[in-house]
Design an enzyme around this catalytic site. Structure first.
Site, PDB file in Angstrom:
ATOM      1  N   ASP A   1      36.444  55.783  24.788  1.00  0.00           N
ATOM      2  CA  ASP A   1      37.464  56.189  26.184  1.00  0.00           C
ATOM      3  C   ASP A   1      39.159  56.075  26.165  1.00  0.00           C
ATOM      4  O   ASP A   1      39.871  57.638  26.970  1.00  0.00           O
ATOM      5  CB  ASP A   1      36.773  56.055  27.438  1.00  0.00           C
ATOM      6  CG  ASP A   1      35.748  55.610  27.793  1.00  0.00           C
ATOM      7  OD1 ASP A   1      34.856  56.404  26.705  1.00  0.00           O
ATOM      8  OD2 ASP A   1      35.236  55.677  28.748  1.00  0.00           O
TER       9      ASP A   1
ATOM     10  N   GLU B   1      49.137  30.126  56.934  1.00  0.00           N
ATOM     11  CA  GLU B   1      49.713  28.881  58.079  1.00  0.00           C
ATOM     12  C   GLU B   1      51.190  29.077  58.452  1.00  0.00           C
ATOM     13  O   GLU B   1      51.900  29.757  59.686  1.00  0.00           O
ATOM     14  CB  GLU B   1      49.262  27.347  58.543  1.00  0.00           C
ATOM     15  CG  GLU B   1      47.937  27.619  58.151  1.00  0.00           C
ATOM     16  CD  GLU B   1      47.416  27.534  57.409  1.00  0.00           C
ATOM     17  OE1 GLU B   1      47.359  28.475  55.778  1.00  0.00           O
ATOM     18  OE2 GLU B   1      46.196  26.739  56.416  1.00  0.00           O
TER      19      GLU B   1
ATOM     20  N   HIS C   1      52.286  29.855  52.039  1.00  0.00           N
ATOM     21  CA  HIS C   1      50.654  29.587  52.947  1.00  0.00           C
ATOM     22  C   HIS C   1      50.268  30.478  53.826  1.00  0.00           C
ATOM     23  O   HIS C   1      51.758  30.372  54.583  1.00  0.00           O
ATOM     24  CB  HIS C   1      50.126  28.004  53.039  1.00  0.00           C
ATOM     25  CG  HIS C   1      49.527  28.239  51.477  1.00  0.00           C
ATOM     26  ND1 HIS C   1      49.569  26.295  51.814  1.00  0.00           N
ATOM     27  CD2 HIS C   1      49.767  28.173  50.279  1.00  0.00           C
ATOM     28  CE1 HIS C   1      48.889  26.100  50.281  1.00  0.00           C
ATOM     29  NE2 HIS C   1      49.043  26.938  49.390  1.00  0.00           N
TER      30      HIS C   1
ATOM     31  N   GLY D   1      31.097  49.104  28.208  1.00  0.00           N
ATOM     32  CA  GLY D   1      30.619  50.585  28.346  1.00  0.00           C
ATOM     33  C   GLY D   1      29.280  50.160  28.919  1.00  0.00           C
ATOM     34  O   GLY D   1      29.420  48.919  29.168  1.00  0.00           O
TER      35      GLY D   1
ATOM     36  N   ALA E   1      27.868  60.137  27.446  1.00  0.00           N
ATOM     37  CA  ALA E   1      27.243  60.910  26.163  1.00  0.00           C
ATOM     38  C   ALA E   1      28.097  59.963  24.289  1.00  0.00           C
ATOM     39  O   ALA E   1      30.042  60.286  24.760  1.00  0.00           O
ATOM     40  CB  ALA E   1      27.811  62.454  25.708  1.00  0.00           C
TER      41      ALA E   1
ATOM     42  N   ARG F   1      39.845  46.906  41.337  1.00  0.00           N
ATOM     43  CA  ARG F   1      41.679  46.634  40.318  1.00  0.00           C
ATOM     44  C   ARG F   1      42.309  45.527  40.881  1.00  0.00           C
ATOM     45  O   ARG F   1      42.366  44.773  39.935  1.00  0.00           O
ATOM     46  CB  ARG F   1      41.936  47.440  39.163  1.00  0.00           C
ATOM     47  CG  ARG F   1      41.030  48.654  38.324  1.00  0.00           C
ATOM     48  CD  ARG F   1      41.344  49.521  37.340  1.00  0.00           C
ATOM     49  NE  ARG F   1      40.524  49.939  36.767  1.00  0.00           N
ATOM     50  CZ  ARG F   1      41.274  51.553  35.966  1.00  0.00           C
ATOM     51  NH1 ARG F   1      41.942  51.664  36.337  1.00  0.00           N
ATOM     52  NH2 ARG F   1      39.648  51.377  35.252  1.00  0.00           N
TER      53      ARG F   1
ATOM     54  N   CYS G   1      45.096  22.899  53.880  1.00  0.00           N
ATOM     55  CA  CYS G   1      45.763  22.245  53.390  1.00  0.00           C
ATOM     56  C   CYS G   1      46.647  21.017  53.389  1.00  0.00           C
ATOM     57  O   CYS G   1      47.143  20.939  54.870  1.00  0.00           O
ATOM     58  CB  CYS G   1      46.212  23.456  52.324  1.00  0.00           C
ATOM     59  SG  CYS G   1      47.916  23.192  52.530  1.00  0.00           S
TER      60      CYS G   1
ATOM     61  N   THR H   1      27.103  49.191  26.778  1.00  0.00           N
ATOM     62  CA  THR H   1      26.631  48.029  25.926  1.00  0.00           C
ATOM     63  C   THR H   1      26.985  46.447  26.420  1.00  0.00           C
ATOM     64  O   THR H   1      26.915  45.209  26.832  1.00  0.00           O
ATOM     65  CB  THR H   1      26.910  47.601  24.127  1.00  0.00           C
ATOM     66  OG1 THR H   1      26.769  49.723  23.734  1.00  0.00           O
ATOM     67  CG2 THR H   1      25.872  46.872  23.097  1.00  0.00           C
TER      68      THR H   1
ATOM     69  N   LEU I   1      43.018  51.688  31.907  1.00  0.00           N
ATOM     70  CA  LEU I   1      43.307  50.067  33.449  1.00  0.00           C
ATOM     71  C   LEU I   1      43.970  49.523  34.060  1.00  0.00           C
ATOM     72  O   LEU I   1      44.150  48.716  34.234  1.00  0.00           O
ATOM     73  CB  LEU I   1      42.242  49.052  31.948  1.00  0.00           C
ATOM     74  CG  LEU I   1      40.638  49.556  31.093  1.00  0.00           C
ATOM     75  CD1 LEU I   1      40.737  48.516  30.341  1.00  0.00           C
ATOM     76  CD2 LEU I   1      40.018  50.242  31.661  1.00  0.00           C
TER      77      LEU I   1
HETATM   78  C1  AOF Z   1      45.975  26.697  53.011  1.00  0.00           C
HETATM   79  N1  AOF Z   1      47.033  27.867  53.279  1.00  0.00           N
HETATM   80  O1  AOF Z   1      47.565  30.501  53.073  1.00  0.00           O
HETATM   81  C2  AOF Z   1      46.523  28.884  51.155  1.00  0.00           C
HETATM   82  C3  AOF Z   1      45.693  27.580  50.899  1.00  0.00           C
HETATM   83  O2  AOF Z   1      49.446  25.634  44.410  1.00  0.00           O
HETATM   84  P1  AOF Z   1      49.511  25.498  45.729  1.00  0.00           P
HETATM   85  O3  AOF Z   1      50.134  24.096  46.141  1.00  0.00           O
HETATM   86  O4  AOF Z   1      49.728  26.765  46.778  1.00  0.00           O
HETATM   87  O5  AOF Z   1      47.880  25.049  46.368  1.00  0.00           O
HETATM   88  C4  AOF Z   1      47.101  25.643  46.344  1.00  0.00           C
HETATM   89  C5  AOF Z   1      45.767  25.496  47.227  1.00  0.00           C
HETATM   90  O6  AOF Z   1      46.084  25.503  48.604  1.00  0.00           O
HETATM   91  C6  AOF Z   1      44.536  26.167  47.197  1.00  0.00           C
HETATM   92  O7  AOF Z   1      44.321  25.741  45.587  1.00  0.00           O
HETATM   93  C7  AOF Z   1      43.933  26.348  48.009  1.00  0.00           C
HETATM   94  O8  AOF Z   1      43.277  25.010  48.327  1.00  0.00           O
HETATM   95  C8  AOF Z   1      44.887  26.334  48.558  1.00  0.00           C
HETATM   96  N2  AOF Z   1      45.112  27.634  49.790  1.00  0.00           N
HETATM   97  N3  AOF Z   1      45.459  26.558  51.765  1.00  0.00           N
HETATM   98  O9  AOF Z   1      46.257  25.860  54.341  1.00  0.00           O
HETATM   99  C9  AOF Z   1      46.986  28.905  52.337  1.00  0.00           C
HETATM  100  N4  AOF Z   1      46.432  29.886  50.029  1.00  0.00           N
HETATM  101 ZN    ZN Z   2      49.068  25.379  53.160  1.00  0.00          ZN
END
Ligand code: AOF
Ligand code: ZN
Length: 380
Positions: free
Chosen positions: A219, A71, A69, A308, A182, A203, A94, A310, A223
């Site tokens: 086409d 942090e 993550h 496209g 077209a 993308r 988290c 539709t 992608l």
């Molecule tokens: C943070 N910092 O950079 C992110 C967070 O599958 P895990 O254990 O990595 O957990 C996924 C969850 O962690 C995600 O659903 C979200 O709640 C959090 N993401 N949290 O502190 C981060 N990417």
């Molecule tokens: Zn985290």
């Protein structure tokens, strides 16, 4: 020895610093947008306010694939310098044990004294618990700074977690007089190279692309992301199709997931490696709302619909488009093909008469083309 003087920052200066550092954090998160799997792309900036001029001591973005993550990345860079620092995090840290201990705990252990966040994490495992852990450890927590920008940047993740469906972006390229192409003409080059590059970037930032079978057959698109060095970030490809597809397309069976109501129709492609998502029909049309739910369950948070006409219309009529990106070329259809000999395909929307719920959020000139990005405001 001269006693160290405590730096006093006025409230208004602190507010200005907070906004600037949060903006940096949001921008930093951007670097891995679309590349963090089911994890949101988060940013963290650690700032030391103990000197006359505040200093960034660590930055981090959620790593490609989703771990570590943001942090943890920033704390690693800061090392001992995180002690006493302020953390600017674009999402609430988290509170759950994933592969590693919670980020809130890591910030506490590192000795961070203040945490400023943009958005409360709606993931049930977090949802306020990260902030609470920090507060319980006597850390000052301020939440909600630049929250609108953060919500827009994390629109895919928030849509999947809060509403159980991906954020849907519909991209349409059209001539100045409102045509997408077209019949029988294959791909007509409507927009220029700048718009094409931007499309490829979009993308890359999406978890998946969806097109109708008609577009695939007429086409014969690839992608993929064809930007130097970024080719490996091509998203998943979904094709809406109720009948079997030919074998001689640029798209390989192993690259796509077919969406239809009749698995048998696709047995040849499935045998050659194509995925299949079975969706019920309602009044002769595939139920797109059900399809989106299934996609979210597969971990897809952002879907780019590329045509496209539709398919685009089908999504618009179902009220399932959250974001509309219109490319308007400088040329009229008549400058590209002989209009007397073709059956022109009109775009299902036009920038000059859009429903008032579409709010223009970005406008750019790209070479000879104009890009307009709209956000759908349900409560407008
Ligand atoms: C943070 N910092 O950079 C992110 C967070 O599958 P895990 O254990 O990595 O957990 C996924 C969850 O962690 C995600 O659903 C979200 O709640 C959090 N993401 N949290 O502190 C981060 N990417
Ligand atoms: Zn985290």
């Amino acid at each position: 020895m001269v006693a160290e003087q405590k730096i006093i920052i006025s409230e208004s200066d602190q507010k200005a610093f907070d906004e600037r550092f949060m903006a940096v954090s949001l921008r930093y998160a951007y670097r891995h947008r679309g590349l963090t799997g089911t994890n949101p792309a988060v940013g963290t900036v650690l700032v030391d306010f103990s000197k006359a001029i505040p200093e960034i001591v660590g930055v981090g973005a959620t790593a490609i694939g989703g771990r570590p993550h943001a942090e943890a990345v920033a704390l690693k860079e800061a090392g001992d310098r995180a002690r006493g620092a302020t953390a600017y995090v674009s999402l609430e840290p988290c509170a759950h044990h994933g592969g590693t201990p919670p980020c809130a705990e890591a910030l506490i252990k590192a000795g961070v004294v203040r945490v400023v966040t943009a958005y409360v994490d709606p993931d049930q495992r977090v949802d306020g618990k990260g902030h609470q852990m920090l507060r319980d450890a006597q850390i000052t927590v301020e939440s909600g700074l630049l929250n609108n920008q953060a919500a827009w940047d994390m629109r895919g993740y928030l849509s999947r977690v809060k509403y159980g469906r991906p954020h849907v972006m519909l991209k349409i390229a059209m001539t100045r007089d409102g045509f997408m192409g077209a019949h029988g003409k294959g791909q007509i080059k409507i927009t220029g190279v700048e718009a094409k590059r931007q499309t490829h970037l979009m993308r890359m930032q999406s978890d998946a692309i969806l097109v109708g079978a008609h577009t695939v057959v007429e086409d014969n698109p690839q992608l993929s992301v064809r930007l130097a060095g970024l080719e490996q970030f091509s998203p998943k490809i979904f094709v809406l199709s109720n009948s079997s597809l030919p074998n001689d397309l640029k798209l390989q069976q192993g690259q796509v997931t077919l969406i239809g109501s009749d698995r048998k129709a696709h047995k040849e492609w499935i045998a050659k490696g194509a995925g299949f998502l079975g969706i019920e029909q309602q009044e002769g049309l595939l139920c797109l709302a059900d399809m989106l739910e299934d996609m979210a369950a597969l971990g897809i948070a952002s879907l780019m619909v590329e045509g496209g006409a539709t398919t685009a219309q089908h999504f618009l009529e179902a009220g399932l488009v959250d974001e509309l990106v219109l490319y308007e070329a400088s040329k009229k259809l008549a400058e590209l093909v002989d209009v007397n000999k073709v059956d022109a395909i009109a775009a299902p929307v036009n920038a000059s008469h859009l429903d008032e719920k579409w709010h223009l959020v970005e406008e750019q000139s790209l070479g000879q083309d104009l890009m307009k990005r709209y956000k759908y405001k349900k409560d407008a």
